[in-house]
Design a protein around this motif. Structure first.
Motif, PDB file in Angstrom:
ATOM      1  N   GLY A  39       0.812  -1.214   0.000  1.00 28.62           N
ATOM      2  CA  GLY A  39       0.000   0.000   0.000  1.00 28.62           C
ATOM      3  C   GLY A  39       0.842   1.259   0.000  1.00 28.62           C
ATOM      4  N   ALA A  40       1.892   1.259   0.809  1.00 25.57           N
ATOM      5  CA  ALA A  40       2.739   2.449   0.896  1.00 25.57           C
ATOM      6  C   ALA A  40       3.410   2.750  -0.440  1.00 25.57           C
ATOM      7  CB  ALA A  40       3.790   2.269   1.993  1.00 25.57           C
ATOM      8  N   GLY A  41       3.852   1.716  -1.138  1.00 27.74           N
ATOM      9  CA  GLY A  41       4.491   1.920  -2.437  1.00 27.74           C
ATOM     10  C   GLY A  41       3.529   2.506  -3.453  1.00 27.74           C
ATOM     11  N   ALA A  42       2.316   1.964  -3.493  1.00 26.03           N
ATOM     12  CA  ALA A  42       1.311   2.499  -4.416  1.00 26.03           C
ATOM     13  C   ALA A  42       0.919   3.913  -4.005  1.00 26.03           C
ATOM     14  CB  ALA A  42       0.080   1.596  -4.429  1.00 26.03           C
ATOM     15  N   GLY A  43       0.818   4.141  -2.698  1.00 25.73           N
ATOM     16  CA  GLY A  43       0.408   5.451  -2.195  1.00 25.73           C
ATOM     17  C   GLY A  43       1.368   6.562  -2.561  1.00 25.73           C
ATOM     18  N   ALA A  44       2.626   6.236  -2.728  1.00 27.25           N
ATOM     19  CA  ALA A  44       3.621   7.258  -3.064  1.00 27.25           C
ATOM     20  C   ALA A  44       3.380   7.859  -4.445  1.00 27.25           C
ATOM     21  CB  ALA A  44       5.028   6.668  -2.991  1.00 27.25           C
ATOM     22  N   THR A  45       2.605   7.171  -5.273  1.00 25.36           N
ATOM     23  CA  THR A  45       2.349   7.661  -6.631  1.00 25.36           C
ATOM     24  C   THR A  45       0.957   8.289  -6.771  1.00 25.36           C
ATOM     25  OG1 THR A  45       1.396   5.556  -7.401  1.00 25.36           O
ATOM     26  CG2 THR A  45       3.804   5.805  -7.537  1.00 25.36           C
ATOM     27  N   MET A  46       0.225   8.384  -5.670  1.00 25.02           N
ATOM     28  CA  MET A  46      -1.162   8.866  -5.710  1.00 25.02           C
ATOM     29  C   MET A  46      -1.336  10.058  -4.773  1.00 25.02           C
ATOM     30  SD  MET A  46      -2.782   5.088  -5.122  1.00 25.02           S
ATOM     31  CE  MET A  46      -4.441   5.371  -5.680  1.00 25.02           C
ATOM     32  N   SER A  47      -2.328  10.879  -5.049  1.00 23.88           N
ATOM     33  CA  SER A  47      -2.660  11.924  -4.083  1.00 23.88           C
ATOM     34  C   SER A  47      -3.157  11.240  -2.812  1.00 23.88           C
ATOM     35  CB  SER A  47      -3.759  12.846  -4.639  1.00 23.88           C
ATOM     36  OG  SER A  47      -5.018  12.167  -4.661  1.00 23.88           O
ATOM     37  N   GLY A  48      -3.108  11.936  -1.705  1.00 22.29           N
ATOM     38  CA  GLY A  48      -3.573  11.370  -0.445  1.00 22.29           C
ATOM     39  C   GLY A  48      -5.029  10.941  -0.506  1.00 22.29           C
ATOM     40  N   LEU A  49      -5.873  11.754  -1.121  1.00 25.64           N
ATOM     41  CA  LEU A  49      -7.292  11.422  -1.230  1.00 25.64           C
ATOM     42  C   LEU A  49      -7.492  10.171  -2.080  1.00 25.64           C
ATOM     43  CD1 LEU A  49     -10.216  12.081  -0.566  1.00 25.64           C
ATOM     44  CD2 LEU A  49     -10.226  13.653  -2.515  1.00 25.64           C
ATOM     45  N   ASP A  50      -6.789  10.075  -3.214  1.00 25.52           N
ATOM     46  CA  ASP A  50      -6.909   8.889  -4.065  1.00 25.52           C
ATOM     47  C   ASP A  50      -6.393   7.643  -3.354  1.00 25.52           C
ATOM     48  OD1 ASP A  50      -8.044  10.369  -6.104  1.00 25.52           O
ATOM     49  OD2 ASP A  50      -6.172  10.561  -7.244  1.00 25.52           O
ATOM     50  N   TYR A  51      -5.305   7.783  -2.621  1.00 26.16           N
ATOM     51  CA  TYR A  51      -4.726   6.666  -1.879  1.00 26.16           C
ATOM     52  C   TYR A  51      -5.712   6.131  -0.846  1.00 26.16           C
ATOM     53  CZ  TYR A  51      -1.399   4.301   1.273  1.00 26.16           C
ATOM     54  OH  TYR A  51      -0.738   3.413   2.067  1.00 26.16           O
ATOM     55  N   LEU A  52      -6.265   7.013  -0.038  1.00 28.79           N
ATOM     56  CA  LEU A  52      -7.213   6.578   0.984  1.00 28.79           C
ATOM     57  C   LEU A  52      -8.496   6.035   0.360  1.00 28.79           C
ATOM     58  CD1 LEU A  52      -6.616   9.424   3.573  1.00 28.79           C
ATOM     59  CD2 LEU A  52      -5.901   7.028   3.762  1.00 28.79           C
TER      60      LEU A  52
END
Length: 185
Positions: A39-52
């Motif tokens: 999740g953290a790896g994918a989250g680094a490429t997304m906005s915070g809102l998109d990640y959550l």
């Protein structure tokens, strides 16, 4: 030198524990989680809102703390995040109520993720301060708790947010204000 575990976390000897028959049957809880770095790896490429939102939609795994503490992300929007959880007796403190750390973790998650919803891809945060006011005791019978966090002042280096935890009947159990350090890269 004595190993750390032997000094601070010795395995109890059932024959030496007094009063154990009066304690009733031992209870247990199993915690399962997925690799948090996925999740953290994918989250680094997304906005915070998109990640959550990806976590909420089940496209990315939730963080292990959610399984450990027994809560989950319920909703996100720009500048806000909501978590729900139903505490059980496994999070009781020595005086027979839900430990304040459980409530504080809900509050910190809600206000931190509220800040996260405001951040662009490649930008993270970490909590640097939280102030909690406990207003009412929480027990395993309190039902589902809802923690809602909202950003009060976004920032480039530090962001500020508030949160509250409410019982199923809507009564406010605790409030918090906090700040998060904004980190690029």
């Amino acid at each position: 030198m004595v190993p750390y575990d032997d000094v601070y976390a010795p395995e109890p000897d059932p024959d030496s524990v007094t009063g154990s028959a009066e304690w009733g049957e031992a209870r247990e809880r199993t915690v399962r989680w997925h690799d948090p770095l996925v999740g953290a790896g994918a989250g680094a490429t997304m906005s915070g809102l998109d990640y959550l939102q990806s976590m909420l939609d089940g496209r990315l795994p939730p963080p292990p703390i959610a399984a450990t503490m027994g809560f989950l992300l319920a909703s996100v929007g720009p500048g806000e995040a909501t978590f729900v959880g139903t505490p059980d007796e496994s999070v009781y403190n020595p005086i027979g109520v839900v430990h304040g750390g459980f409530v504080c973790t809900l509050l910190d998650s809600a206000l931190g993720c509220a800040v996260h919803t405001t951040l662009p891809a490649g930008v993270g945060y970490t909590s640097i301060e939280i102030k909690v006011n406990y207003l009412r005791p929480v027990t395993a019978g309190s039902g589902e708790l809802t923690a809602r966090g909202w950003v009060t002042k976004p920032g480039r280096r530090v962001a500020f947010a508030d949160a509250d935890v409410r019982a199923a009947d809507g009564k406010v159990l605790a409030t918090a204000s906090g700040s998060c350090l904004i980190m690029s890269g």
